[in-house]
Write a protein that holds these residues in place. Structure first.
Motif, mmCIF file in Angstrom:
data_model
loop_
_atom_site.group_PDB
_atom_site.id
_atom_site.type_symbol
_atom_site.label_atom_id
_atom_site.label_comp_id
_atom_site.label_asym_id
_atom_site.label_seq_id
_atom_site.Cartn_x
_atom_site.Cartn_y
_atom_site.Cartn_z
ATOM 1 N N ARG A 60 0.827 -1.212 0.000
ATOM 2 C CA ARG A 60 0.000 0.000 0.000
ATOM 3 C C ARG A 60 0.856 1.255 0.000
ATOM 4 O O ARG A 60 0.533 2.240 -0.674
ATOM 5 C CB ARG A 60 -0.953 -0.008 1.193
ATOM 6 N N MET A 61 1.948 1.233 0.753
ATOM 7 C CA MET A 61 2.801 2.417 0.783
ATOM 8 C C MET A 61 3.570 2.564 -0.535
ATOM 9 O O MET A 61 3.865 3.683 -0.958
ATOM 10 C CB MET A 61 3.751 2.365 1.978
ATOM 11 N N ASN A 102 -3.654 6.149 4.099
ATOM 12 C CA ASN A 102 -2.698 5.081 4.401
ATOM 13 C C ASN A 102 -1.987 5.255 5.739
ATOM 14 O O ASN A 102 -1.002 4.559 6.004
ATOM 15 C CB ASN A 102 -1.655 5.002 3.280
ATOM 16 N N LEU A 103 -2.445 6.148 6.567
ATOM 17 C CA LEU A 103 -1.783 6.419 7.853
ATOM 18 C C LEU A 103 -1.635 5.189 8.741
ATOM 19 O O LEU A 103 -0.622 5.031 9.424
ATOM 20 C CB LEU A 103 -2.572 7.476 8.627
ATOM 21 N N MET A 109 5.347 -1.199 9.817
ATOM 22 C CA MET A 109 6.689 -1.003 9.263
ATOM 23 C C MET A 109 7.585 -0.300 10.270
ATOM 24 O O MET A 109 7.115 0.228 11.270
ATOM 25 C CB MET A 109 6.620 -0.251 7.933
ATOM 26 N N SER A 110 8.857 -0.301 9.975
ATOM 27 C CA SER A 110 9.821 0.283 10.909
ATOM 28 C C SER A 110 9.647 1.804 10.966
ATOM 29 O O SER A 110 9.141 2.429 10.027
ATOM 30 C CB SER A 110 11.245 -0.063 10.480
ATOM 31 N N ASP A 111 10.088 2.383 12.062
ATOM 32 C CA ASP A 111 10.014 3.842 12.217
ATOM 33 C C ASP A 111 10.843 4.542 11.147
ATOM 34 O O ASP A 111 10.441 5.583 10.622
ATOM 35 C CB ASP A 111 10.509 4.257 13.609
ATOM 36 N N LEU A 162 10.884 4.569 -2.353
ATOM 37 C CA LEU A 162 10.583 3.256 -2.930
ATOM 38 C C LEU A 162 11.784 2.324 -2.835
ATOM 39 O O LEU A 162 11.636 1.138 -2.534
ATOM 40 C CB LEU A 162 10.165 3.403 -4.394
ATOM 41 N N GLY A 163 12.962 2.853 -3.076
ATOM 42 C CA GLY A 163 14.176 2.055 -2.941
ATOM 43 C C GLY A 163 14.360 1.545 -1.525
ATOM 44 O O GLY A 163 14.742 0.390 -1.307
ATOM 45 N N PHE A 164 14.068 2.394 -0.555
ATOM 46 C CA PHE A 164 14.201 1.983 0.843
ATOM 47 C C PHE A 164 13.186 0.888 1.178
ATOM 48 O O PHE A 164 13.516 -0.082 1.864
ATOM 49 C CB PHE A 164 14.027 3.182 1.780
#
Length: 173
Positions: A60-61, A102-103, A109-111, A162-164
């Motif tokens: 989703r992100m 999408n909050l 996911m990680s911080d 996106l890469g991260f």
């Protein structure tokens, strides 16, 4: 009591005490190992159940970042008027709505990943505002043109995020 009686009593008591201590130590070790095994099995079961949910959050992100990619966003969202400020606000509202939708994904996911995603969103909004303040921009179509030209010179902020995400998902396997 005489000394031989004490030695005789000690000769029976000492081995029983040592045997009791060894048995206690083994039972304690056995209980700790069982607790660790149980915790491991619970953790593995939790991961088995949570992995699909986490992957869905990353998906989703990823979709969010693709949707706020300025190249795609400007093509998808046409100007509502020729006023540059109306178009600027409309695009920013689109990004904010996508983000608010999408909050809840942040809990999966990680911080660090969430921070990078919000940074990409804020950097995208900043690019729009900066382009709108330019003297070269006097209408909505010119705003689109300036933003797209800026993107030819530098990468969209969502691409770095996106890469991260891709790297973080690769670590889940």
């Amino acid at each position: 009591m005489d000394f031989t009686r004490i030695i005789e009593l000690a000769s029976y008591t000492l081995p029983a005490t040592v045997t009791g201590f060894v048995a206690y130590s083994f039972f304690e070790l056995h209980i700790k190992n069982n607790d660790k095994k149980r915790a491991f099995l619970l953790s593995r079961e939790y991961q088995k159940q949570s992995l699909p949910i986490r992957l869905q959050a990353y998906e989703r992100m990823t979709l969010f970042l693709e949707r706020i990619n300025l190249t795609k966003l400007l093509i998808r969202v046409a100007p509502i008027s020729q006023q540059k400020h109306d178009y600027e606000n409309f695009i920013i509202d689109q990004i904010e709505q996508e983000f608010e939708h999408n909050l809840t994904q942040q809990i999966y996911m990680s911080d660090e990943c969430w921070t990078i995603i919000t940074t990409a969103k804020n950097a995208t909004i900043q690019m729009i505002r900066k382009a709108a303040m330019s003297d070269r921009v006097d209408n909505a179509d010119k705003l689109r043109e300036v933003i797209l030209n800026d993107l030819l010179e530098k990468q969209s902020p969502s691409n770095a995020a996106l890469g991260f995400i891709k790297n973080e998902v690769a670590e889940l396997w």
